[in-house]
Design a protein around this motif. Structure first.
Motif, PDB file in Angstrom:
ATOM      1  N   VAL A 179       0.857  -1.176   0.000  1.00 37.32           N
ATOM      2  CA  VAL A 179       0.000   0.000   0.000  1.00 37.32           C
ATOM      3  C   VAL A 179       0.894   1.227   0.000  1.00 37.32           C
ATOM      4  CG1 VAL A 179      -1.808   1.250   1.229  1.00 37.32           C
ATOM      5  CG2 VAL A 179      -1.778  -1.236   1.274  1.00 37.32           C
ATOM      6  N   GLY A 180       1.029   1.853  -1.139  1.00 38.47           N
ATOM      7  CA  GLY A 180       1.789   3.096  -1.243  1.00 38.47           C
ATOM      8  C   GLY A 180       3.255   2.954  -0.883  1.00 38.47           C
ATOM      9  N   GLY A 181       3.831   1.798  -1.011  1.00 39.57           N
ATOM     10  CA  GLY A 181       5.240   1.600  -0.717  1.00 39.57           C
ATOM     11  C   GLY A 181       5.567   1.523   0.760  1.00 39.57           C
ATOM     12  N   LYS A 182       4.569   1.432   1.627  1.00 45.43           N
ATOM     13  CA  LYS A 182       4.813   1.331   3.065  1.00 45.43           C
ATOM     14  C   LYS A 182       5.345  -0.061   3.390  1.00 45.43           C
ATOM     15  CE  LYS A 182       1.138   4.518   4.340  1.00 45.43           C
ATOM     16  NZ  LYS A 182      -0.169   4.641   4.940  1.00 45.43           N
ATOM     17  N   PRO A 183       6.142  -0.167   4.449  1.00 48.80           N
ATOM     18  CA  PRO A 183       6.636  -1.500   4.834  1.00 48.80           C
ATOM     19  C   PRO A 183       5.482  -2.371   5.349  1.00 48.80           C
ATOM     20  CG  PRO A 183       7.312   0.138   6.440  1.00 48.80           C
ATOM     21  CD  PRO A 183       6.679   0.883   5.306  1.00 48.80           C
ATOM     22  N   PHE A 184       5.651  -3.668   5.193  1.00 49.62           N
ATOM     23  CA  PHE A 184       4.598  -4.595   5.624  1.00 49.62           C
ATOM     24  C   PHE A 184       4.426  -4.586   7.146  1.00 49.62           C
ATOM     25  CE2 PHE A 184       5.903  -7.043   1.678  1.00 49.62           C
ATOM     26  CZ  PHE A 184       4.908  -6.481   0.909  1.00 49.62           C
TER      27      PHE A 184
END
Length: 173
Positions: free
Chosen positions: A84-89
């Protein structure tokens, strides 16, 4: 076999605190003290140990927090990772609200459950309440020592400390 239990009724918390200390000092067996509200210093006057319920609450809260963080980490990182938008998992700040809520939920429910089990307050348990203790009176229940004059001595002790009424009950042991 039945043992006599002497119950003394008091009108103020200061009287019941003084009488509780006097009963313990005199060597009579203090069964319980009944009050309409929490009285500060009564546990010390009765000689009670500190409650372990705080440790139960802490353990339950730690369990809730651990389960919340574990579930969120598993679902967001291992089982169903979403980009999601390059956020970390494993975005820890997003896990804080759910972890806090489950910490409070587990701590509250397990602590209340532990208290009810420890106090033997099961559904259908019929404990006899003493008259007016839930309204405006304080009561001390004690078992006099096993000597012939102990009952009269216990009555005088309670009256000296301000007992307004005395009641003698036979309790089967």
């Amino acid at each position: 076999m039945s043992t006599p239990v002497l119950i003394g009724y008091f009108e103020s918390e200061a009287q019941v605190l003084d009488a509780t200390r006097a009963v313990r000092d005199s060597g009579h067996v203090l069964q319980d003290v009944y009050t309409p509200y929490a009285v500060h210093g009564l546990d010390e006057a009765m000689g009670l140990k500190p409650s372990r319920l705080t440790w139960v609450c802490f353990g339950a809260g730690a369990l809730g927090c651990t389960l919340a963080l574990s579930l969120q980490l598993y679902t967001s990182v291992v089982s169903w990772p979403l980009n999601v938008g390059g956020k970390p998992f494993n975005s820890f700040p997003a896990f804080i609200p759910v972890s806090f809520e489950l910490t409070v939920l587990f701590a509250a429910l397990i602590t209340v459950g532990s208290f009810l089990v420890r106090a033997k307050l099961f559904p259908g348990n019929r404990k006899q309440a003493l008259p007016r203790v839930t309204d405006d009176r304080f009561a001390i229940a004690l078992s006099p020592r096993q000597t012939p004059e102990a009952l009269e001595e216990a009555e005088q002790l309670l009256r000296r400390h301000g007992a307004v009424a005395l009641d003698l009950k036979e309790v089967s042991s």
